[in-house]
Design an enzyme around this catalytic site. Structure first.
Site, PDB file in Angstrom:
ATOM      1  N   TYR A  38       7.730  -7.233  -8.066  1.00  0.00           N
ATOM      2  CA  TYR A  38       7.422  -6.029  -7.194  1.00  0.00           C
ATOM      3  C   TYR A  38       7.141  -4.866  -8.521  1.00  0.00           C
ATOM      4  O   TYR A  38       6.205  -3.844  -8.206  1.00  0.00           O
ATOM      5  CB  TYR A  38       8.490  -5.635  -6.689  1.00  0.00           C
ATOM      6  CG  TYR A  38       8.420  -4.466  -5.444  1.00  0.00           C
ATOM      7  CD1 TYR A  38       7.784  -4.532  -4.053  1.00  0.00           C
ATOM      8  CD2 TYR A  38       8.671  -3.185  -5.962  1.00  0.00           C
ATOM      9  CE1 TYR A  38       7.696  -3.795  -3.241  1.00  0.00           C
ATOM     10  CE2 TYR A  38       8.355  -2.152  -4.986  1.00  0.00           C
ATOM     11  CZ  TYR A  38       8.118  -2.257  -3.781  1.00  0.00           C
ATOM     12  OH  TYR A  38       7.865  -1.322  -2.739  1.00  0.00           O
ATOM     13  N   GLY A  84      17.486 -10.820   2.850  1.00  0.00           N
ATOM     14  CA  GLY A  84      16.586 -11.504   1.939  1.00  0.00           C
ATOM     15  C   GLY A  84      15.504 -12.149   2.813  1.00  0.00           C
ATOM     16  O   GLY A  84      14.856 -12.855   2.208  1.00  0.00           O
ATOM     17  N   ASP A  88       9.833   1.156   4.778  1.00  0.00           N
ATOM     18  CA  ASP A  88      10.906   0.442   5.481  1.00  0.00           C
ATOM     19  C   ASP A  88      11.949   1.436   6.398  1.00  0.00           C
ATOM     20  O   ASP A  88      12.206   1.653   7.239  1.00  0.00           O
ATOM     21  CB  ASP A  88      11.881  -0.201   4.695  1.00  0.00           C
ATOM     22  CG  ASP A  88      10.771  -1.278   3.952  1.00  0.00           C
ATOM     23  OD1 ASP A  88       9.819  -1.726   4.548  1.00  0.00           O
ATOM     24  OD2 ASP A  88      11.316  -1.705   2.973  1.00  0.00           O
ATOM     25  N   THR A 141       0.882  -0.963  -0.037  1.00  0.00           N
ATOM     26  CA  THR A 141      -0.191   0.004   0.007  1.00  0.00           C
ATOM     27  C   THR A 141       0.737   1.101  -0.058  1.00  0.00           C
ATOM     28  O   THR A 141       0.461   2.444  -0.323  1.00  0.00           O
ATOM     29  CB  THR A 141      -0.785   0.143   1.364  1.00  0.00           C
ATOM     30  OG1 THR A 141      -0.176  -0.355   2.383  1.00  0.00           O
ATOM     31  CG2 THR A 141      -1.935  -0.802   1.123  1.00  0.00           C
TER      32      THR A 141
HETATM   33  C1  GLA Z   1       9.137  -4.101   0.393  1.00  0.00           C
HETATM   34  C2  GLA Z   1       9.313  -2.357   0.315  1.00  0.00           C
HETATM   35  C3  GLA Z   1       8.391  -1.527   0.876  1.00  0.00           C
HETATM   36  C4  GLA Z   1       6.934  -1.932   0.780  1.00  0.00           C
HETATM   37  C5  GLA Z   1       6.845  -3.678   0.983  1.00  0.00           C
HETATM   38  C6  GLA Z   1       5.477  -4.095   0.332  1.00  0.00           C
HETATM   39  O1  GLA Z   1       9.396  -4.231   1.603  1.00  0.00           O
HETATM   40  O2  GLA Z   1      10.608  -1.927   0.568  1.00  0.00           O
HETATM   41  O3  GLA Z   1       8.248  -0.189   0.434  1.00  0.00           O
HETATM   42  O4  GLA Z   1       6.245  -1.540  -0.520  1.00  0.00           O
HETATM   43  O5  GLA Z   1       7.674  -4.286  -0.159  1.00  0.00           O
HETATM   44  O6  GLA Z   1       4.427  -3.762   1.238  1.00  0.00           O
END
Ligand code: GLA
Length: 393
Positions: A229, A130, A180, A44
């Site tokens: 992704y 990872g 993150d 999100t």
């Molecule tokens: C990874 C990305 C985040 C987020 C998550 C999915 O961790 O670094 O920014 O998009 O995937 O929620």
């Protein structure tokens, strides 16, 4: 390994200092930045929506000391190489080595106008790599704090988070969202937080006492993670463009209500429809989970986590066999409140809310069930929410 390896951290810092002195002949300052688990609100953040992560004790430490020259010297306890760069001519994009996370941050700090002198850095990472616990964000944030300490300007942490995301997006080349880096900077012990990824406003959400975050590592990471992704991001952008035709106020999927989604679901190409459906409802689940966790309604929080997992598996299609087995392995165990995959997907970890008194047994039962079904020995970490990044003394 059952989690409580974190008690060894102060010792590690001492060892890191000694190691630094042996390598560089001087005494360092040490900065720490944690990894994270995301309780709910997956995929999100780049849709300008809501997430509810918490920082955990797994951390990256960066020891740093000034140098008399204009060099950036980067070494690690875990990874090979002795990297030397001229601060006045840093590479403009990734070199392909692990030090890119540090370099990228140095480069964006310079672009932001920060001045700092030559520095020796020694990186020590404890965040499993990872595993979807944001080891890269932890390296970036700890490096940013270390490099800023070599200059005169100390930026506020939310800005540090944004610059670290920029380093990962533009220098390293991974188009991640803000979650993150932001939680690594701003986490608070004992709390998750609800972050609005558009405005970056946030509210701490206390994790009820007696609840542990049990993180179960599937020990797999499937190759499609990065490609998928980027594809998901593109599909979401396509969805937002289509919704904007029906409602010009839509700038991102964040602006699509459940009603608007229902109204136009059948007008969307099927794959785009599934992706949008996940994001729109996941945003709502995240807001609901924050409220319910605050009210202490753990049963409902658990139900939302399960819904989130099912949606990631069936609609967003970022789970995998191992994650599904790990999530199912938790069902019915004593003290289990709720669980789901956490992070980008295609492997990595599940996060589970578990009553403290049951956490150890829960860990061994989940690992046992997982081993029986997959033949893989999982790692299980018993975590609590920790503070975000800062200087480590
Ligand atoms: C990874 C990305 C985040 C987020 C998550 C999915 O961790 O670094 O920014 O998009 O995937 O929620």
């Amino acid at each position: 390994m059952h989690g409580d390896s974190f008690v060894t951290t102060p010792m590690k810092a001492h060892e890191l200092t000694q190691h630094f002195e042996r390598l560089f002949g001087t005494y360092p300052r040490i900065f720490r930045a944690p990894g994270r688990v995301n309780l709910i609100g997956e995929h999100t953040d780049y849709n300008e929506g809501f997430v509810m992560p918490a920082a955990v004790a797994f951390s990256t430490y960066v020891a740093v000391a000034p140098r008399p020259d204009r060099k950036l010297v980067i070494r690690s306890e875990e990874f090979p190489g002795n990297f030397e760069f001229d601060l006045d001519h840093l590479p403009e994009r990734r070199t392909g080595a692990w030090c890119d996370y540090v370099l990228g941050v140095a480069s964006v700090l310079q672009q932001r106008g920060l001045k700092f002198g030559g520095a020796s850095l020694l990186v020590h990472g404890e965040v499993p790599i990872g595993a979807g616990l944001s080891s890269s964000a932890a390296v970036e944030v700890a490096s940013a704090l270390a490099l800023m300490s070599m200059g005169e300007t100390q930026l506020p942490l939310p800005e540090v988070a944004k610059l670290c995301q920029k380093a990962e997006n533009n220098f390293v080349g991974a188009k991640v969202g803000i979650m993150d880096q932001f939680v690594s900077c701003m986490g608070k012990a004992g709390h998750a937080f609800l972050l609005d990824c558009r405005s970056l406003e946030f509210r701490f959400v206390p994790i009820p006492t007696g609840i542990r975050l049990v993180v179960c590592n599937t020990m797999v990471k499937h190759d499609l993670a990065t490609g998928a992704y980027n594809t998901r991001r593109a599909e979401c952008e396509e969805g937002a463009r289509l919704f904007a035709k029906w409602d010009p106020a839509v700038r991102a999927l964040r602006d699509v209500s459940v009603e608007l989604l229902d109204q136009h679901f059948h007008d969307l190409p099927p794959t785009i429809g599934k992706r949008c459906s996940h994001v729109v409802r996941e945003n709502q689940r995240t807001l609901d989970a924050a409220r319910l966790l605050t009210e202490g309604d753990l049963a409902q929080v658990g139900a939302l986590m399960r819904e989130s997992h099912n949606s990631l598996r069936d609609l967003y299609e970022v789970s995998c066999r191992e994650l599904d087995i790990m999530v199912d392995a938790a069902e019915g165990l004593a003290g289990f409140v709720g669980g789901r995959m956490t992070g980008g997907g295609f492997g990595g970890c599940t996060v589970n809310l578990v009553r403290e008194e049951n956490a150890e047994d829960f860990a061994s039962c989940v690992a046992e069930r997982y081993l029986q079904k997959t033949g893989i020995t999982a790692q299980v970490y018993l975590c609590i929410a920790e503070d975000g990044a800062g200087e480590f003394s």
